[in-house]
Motif scaffolding. Structure first.
Motif, PDB file in Angstrom:
ATOM      1  N   ARG A 171       0.833  -1.207   0.000  1.00 47.86           N
ATOM      2  CA  ARG A 171       0.000   0.000   0.000  1.00 47.86           C
ATOM      3  C   ARG A 171       0.868   1.258   0.000  1.00 47.86           C
ATOM      4  NH1 ARG A 171      -5.011  -1.169  -1.733  1.00 47.86           N
ATOM      5  NH2 ARG A 171      -5.678  -3.147  -0.831  1.00 47.86           N
ATOM      6  N   GLU A 172       1.962   1.220   0.743  1.00 47.43           N
ATOM      7  CA  GLU A 172       2.860   2.384   0.782  1.00 47.43           C
ATOM      8  C   GLU A 172       3.473   2.644  -0.590  1.00 47.43           C
ATOM      9  OE1 GLU A 172       2.932  -0.168   2.852  1.00 47.43           O
ATOM     10  OE2 GLU A 172       2.083   0.781   4.647  1.00 47.43           O
ATOM     11  N   GLU A 173       3.906   1.579  -1.260  1.00 47.88           N
ATOM     12  CA  GLU A 173       4.458   1.732  -2.610  1.00 47.88           C
ATOM     13  C   GLU A 173       3.399   2.243  -3.578  1.00 47.88           C
ATOM     14  OE1 GLU A 173       7.933  -1.706  -2.790  1.00 47.88           O
ATOM     15  OE2 GLU A 173       5.830  -2.294  -2.999  1.00 47.88           O
ATOM     16  N   ALA A 174       2.177   1.732  -3.437  1.00 44.58           N
ATOM     17  CA  ALA A 174       1.089   2.170  -4.322  1.00 44.58           C
ATOM     18  C   ALA A 174       0.797   3.657  -4.137  1.00 44.58           C
ATOM     19  CB  ALA A 174      -0.168   1.349  -4.040  1.00 44.58           C
ATOM     20  N   ALA A 175       0.792   4.124  -2.887  1.00 43.25           N
ATOM     21  CA  ALA A 175       0.550   5.544  -2.633  1.00 43.25           C
ATOM     22  C   ALA A 175       1.659   6.395  -3.241  1.00 43.25           C
ATOM     23  CB  ALA A 175       0.453   5.794  -1.131  1.00 43.25           C
ATOM     24  N   GLN A 176       2.909   5.916  -3.165  1.00 43.73           N
ATOM     25  CA  GLN A 176       4.028   6.654  -3.742  1.00 43.73           C
ATOM     26  C   GLN A 176       3.928   6.688  -5.263  1.00 43.73           C
ATOM     27  OE1 GLN A 176       6.266   8.357  -1.988  1.00 43.73           O
ATOM     28  NE2 GLN A 176       7.034   9.130  -3.922  1.00 43.73           N
ATOM     29  N   VAL A 177       3.506   5.582  -5.875  1.00 47.03           N
ATOM     30  CA  VAL A 177       3.323   5.540  -7.328  1.00 47.03           C
ATOM     31  C   VAL A 177       2.284   6.567  -7.761  1.00 47.03           C
ATOM     32  CG1 VAL A 177       2.378   4.134  -9.209  1.00 47.03           C
ATOM     33  CG2 VAL A 177       4.070   3.154  -7.666  1.00 47.03           C
ATOM     34  N   GLU A 178       1.178   6.644  -7.037  1.00 48.54           N
ATOM     35  CA  GLU A 178       0.127   7.595  -7.399  1.00 48.54           C
ATOM     36  C   GLU A 178       0.608   9.035  -7.272  1.00 48.54           C
ATOM     37  OE1 GLU A 178      -3.108   6.470  -4.921  1.00 48.54           O
ATOM     38  OE2 GLU A 178      -3.443   4.565  -5.965  1.00 48.54           O
ATOM     39  N   ARG A 179       1.397   9.310  -6.250  1.00 53.29           N
ATOM     40  CA  ARG A 179       1.931  10.662  -6.090  1.00 53.29           C
ATOM     41  C   ARG A 179       2.895  11.002  -7.231  1.00 53.29           C
ATOM     42  NH1 ARG A 179       4.852  11.101  -0.863  1.00 53.29           N
ATOM     43  NH2 ARG A 179       4.705  13.345  -1.143  1.00 53.29           N
ATOM     44  N   LEU A 180       3.718  10.039  -7.628  1.00 57.65           N
ATOM     45  CA  LEU A 180       4.642  10.268  -8.741  1.00 57.65           C
ATOM     46  C   LEU A 180       3.887  10.492 -10.047  1.00 57.65           C
ATOM     47  CD1 LEU A 180       7.422   7.633  -7.962  1.00 57.65           C
ATOM     48  CD2 LEU A 180       7.715  10.109  -8.019  1.00 57.65           C
ATOM     49  N   LEU A 181       2.828   9.727 -10.264  1.00 54.11           N
ATOM     50  CA  LEU A 181       2.039   9.895 -11.491  1.00 54.11           C
ATOM     51  C   LEU A 181       1.384  11.266 -11.531  1.00 54.11           C
ATOM     52  CD1 LEU A 181       0.332   6.386 -11.803  1.00 54.11           C
ATOM     53  CD2 LEU A 181       2.116   7.330 -13.278  1.00 54.11           C
ATOM     54  N   ARG A 182       0.832  11.716 -10.395  1.00 55.49           N
ATOM     55  CA  ARG A 182       0.215  13.044 -10.353  1.00 55.49           C
ATOM     56  C   ARG A 182       1.251  14.133 -10.593  1.00 55.49           C
ATOM     57  NH1 ARG A 182      -2.640  10.884  -5.893  1.00 55.49           N
ATOM     58  NH2 ARG A 182      -1.244  11.969  -4.444  1.00 55.49           N
ATOM     59  N   ARG A 183       2.423  13.974  -9.992  1.00 54.02           N
ATOM     60  CA  ARG A 183       3.467  14.972 -10.156  1.00 54.02           C
ATOM     61  C   ARG A 183       3.977  15.009 -11.591  1.00 54.02           C
ATOM     62  NH1 ARG A 183       9.007  13.293  -7.965  1.00 54.02           N
ATOM     63  NH2 ARG A 183       8.958  12.374 -10.035  1.00 54.02           N
ATOM     64  N   ASN A 184       4.210  13.839 -12.189  1.00 56.09           N
ATOM     65  CA  ASN A 184       4.733  13.791 -13.558  1.00 56.09           C
ATOM     66  C   ASN A 184       3.743  14.322 -14.587  1.00 56.09           C
ATOM     67  OD1 ASN A 184       7.056  12.688 -12.539  1.00 56.09           O
ATOM     68  ND2 ASN A 184       6.631  10.602 -13.211  1.00 56.09           N
ATOM     69  N   LEU A 224      -3.604  10.804   1.365  1.00 53.09           N
ATOM     70  CA  LEU A 224      -3.154  11.840   2.295  1.00 53.09           C
ATOM     71  C   LEU A 224      -1.634  11.858   2.364  1.00 53.09           C
ATOM     72  CD1 LEU A 224      -5.689  11.287   5.211  1.00 53.09           C
ATOM     73  CD2 LEU A 224      -5.720  13.124   3.522  1.00 53.09           C
ATOM     74  N   PRO A 225      -1.023  13.031   2.634  1.00 56.25           N
ATOM     75  CA  PRO A 225       0.439  13.083   2.764  1.00 56.25           C
ATOM     76  C   PRO A 225       0.935  12.104   3.816  1.00 56.25           C
ATOM     77  CG  PRO A 225      -0.494  15.286   2.717  1.00 56.25           C
ATOM     78  CD  PRO A 225      -1.654  14.343   2.796  1.00 56.25           C
ATOM     79  N   PRO A 226       1.982  11.320   3.511  1.00 53.77           N
ATOM     80  CA  PRO A 226       2.436  10.286   4.442  1.00 53.77           C
ATOM     81  C   PRO A 226       3.158  10.842   5.655  1.00 53.77           C
ATOM     82  CG  PRO A 226       3.881  10.381   2.529  1.00 53.77           C
ATOM     83  CD  PRO A 226       2.747  11.324   2.268  1.00 53.77           C
ATOM     84  N   VAL A 227       3.646  12.083   5.577  1.00 50.14           N
ATOM     85  CA  VAL A 227       4.416  12.657   6.682  1.00 50.14           C
ATOM     86  C   VAL A 227       3.905  14.048   6.994  1.00 50.14           C
ATOM     87  CG1 VAL A 227       6.507  11.339   6.212  1.00 50.14           C
ATOM     88  CG2 VAL A 227       6.152  13.529   5.062  1.00 50.14           C
ATOM     89  N   ASN A 228       4.281  14.552   8.144  1.00 51.82           N
ATOM     90  CA  ASN A 228       3.924  15.900   8.549  1.00 51.82           C
ATOM     91  C   ASN A 228       4.756  16.902   7.757  1.00 51.82           C
ATOM     92  OD1 ASN A 228       4.207  18.439  10.209  1.00 51.82           O
ATOM     93  ND2 ASN A 228       2.639  17.354  11.402  1.00 51.82           N
TER      94      ASN A 228
END
Length: 436
Positions: free
Chosen positions: A226-239, A382-386
């Motif tokens: 799930r953590e990797e999936a959330a990071q993939v989605e953030r990268l896709l949105r950013r790219n 949601l953002p993973p960190v503060n």
């Protein structure tokens, strides 16, 4: 004149229609959900009190087969009730066909249309029953999986290719680079479109997505966490907001720098000495529109000043934000998920005590699981960190210089929307615009 309306809704496929769809001054509305008890009540009432018109969405709602529909049309004809269908695709005059004033061809067209619609409904009902049981949709299993009895099972050799693809994308943030990597390492050739579909597919997260867009979580073994999936989605949105071919550029400032004078994006240019023993990097306008062209600038100096501005201004920008309480939001979503999971655990007892029948329990289970999937998707976005704590950590210059170019590229794009070069007569300055 008395007007009534009737609708039949299969709870597996749809929800009951809004009462305002009829658009008439209807005297009484009969609605069936899953069975046709109200239809029988309609006929009983019509025998007692005459009715002039019956409004219906489609004729096939009168029965589960052509024979049932024809029997009920005959009974309505006997009662001298005219039918008005609101959503029929049939091109003929139905009233004439029902009253046997149309040609045989018209009647055949009418019956054939009803038969086709009911056949389509039965197929959709079968698919819906499979969804209730979280059975994979029809068709070939996605690459990396095999179709088991009632769920996907891992294809070990193919799953390792998919795993390497995701890890490569997470490391460098490049879709095309990940596609080239698995072709070179594993001999698996896929298109960029297929690679993008892999990255966004719920299947590799352990979820099932059906044609209606609904997702059920945790139906089979995932290939990525799930953590990797959330990071993939953030990268896709950013790219998606970056210029083409800059997502995997080897230099961290690629796609971020713009010249304010000519409004042209700045691209990286490499210059080597005669014997190629030294290399210099510059940022130059891609397409300067000015008569006197904007000059290229040293890449390293722009990078150094960018990092200096980030370390100075990022903590202040974050502190000025009215940040929502992320811990509170996450806690609330977790609470909603927990409540729905508790309801799921209670359903078997309700069936055992005769409060719910099996079909109702399956439908409720399916809806709860899709609602849980939606909540989990919200949580993962949601953002993973503060952000405030992160801003303090990245405001140390040494943090940036200890990173590799790909790591630095990742963090720069997490915080920066654009870097504008402000040219002066004999010098230049930077304005860093953050994403928030």
């Amino acid at each position: 004149m008395k007007i009534i309306a009737y609708s039949y809704t299969d709870p597996l496929l749809e929800t009951a229609p809004d009462l305002t769809i009829w658009g008439w001054e209807v005297d009484e509305i009969y609605q069936d959900l899953g069975d046709r008890q109200q239809l029988e009540q309609l006929f009983q009432d019509c025998h007692i009190q005459p009715v002039n018109y019956l409004l219906i969405r489609q004729l096939e709602e009168l029965g589960d087969s052509v024979e049932e529909v024809c029997d009920r049309l005959t009974e309505l004809e006997f009662l001298n009730i005219k039918i008005i269908s609101l959503k029929s695709d049939i091109k003929i005059n139905q009233d004439q066909a029902i009253n046997r004033q149309a040609t045989k061809t018209d009647l055949l067209k009418l019956l054939n249309q009803i038969r086709q619609n009911q056949h389509s409904r039965k197929i959709r009902q079968a698919h819906a029953r499979n969804r209730m049981k979280a059975i994979p949709p029809p068709g070939k299993a996605p690459y990396g999986y095999r179709r088991g009895k009632d769920r996907y099972t891992l294809d070990r050799s193919a799953a390792s290719v998919v795993k390497d693809f995701f890890e490569r994308f997470l490391l460098f943030g490049s879709l095309r680079g990940a596609v080239r990597y698995i072709e070179k390492k594993h001999g698996k050739k896929i298109s960029v479109t297929t690679g993008r579909r892999w990255l966004s597919s719920p299947v590799y997260r352990g979820d099932l997505q059906y044609q209606n867009g609904e997702v059920i979580s945790n139906t089979h073994l995932p290939i990525i966490s799930r953590e990797e999936a959330a990071q993939v989605e953030r990268l896709l949105r950013r790219n998606s907001s970056m210029p083409p071919r800059t997502a995997s550029a080897p230099h961290s400032l690629a796609g971020l720098v713009v010249c304010r004078e000519c409004e042209s994006p700045m691209i990286t240019a490499r210059v080597t000495t005669f014997r190629k023993d030294r290399e210099y990097l510059y940022l130059r306008p891609k397409s300067c529109s000015r008569k006197r062209k904007c000059k290229a600038l040293a890449y390293q100096k722009i990078l150094e000043q960018t990092i200096e501005i980030i370390c100075r201004e990022l903590p202040l920008a974050v502190a000025a934000l009215e940040m929502p309480n992320m811990d509170g939001i996450k806690s609330k979503i977790k609470q909603h998920i927990s409540e729905k999971q508790e309801i799921l655990c209670q359903l078997p007892n309700l069936v055992a005590n005769g409060i719910f029948d099996r079909e109702t329990a399956e439908l409720r289970t399916y809806k709860l699981k899709t609602e849980i999937s939606q909540l989990e998707s919200q949580f993962n976005q949601l953002p993973p960190v503060n952000l405030l704590e992160t801003a303090k950590a990245v405001s140390i210059p040494q943090f940036w210089w200890d990173l590799s170019e790909s790591e630095r590229r990742f963090y720069l794009r997490e915080f920066i929307s654009i870097i504008e070069i402000i040219r002066q007569e004999n010098s230049w300055d930077l304005e860093v615009i953050f994403i928030f």
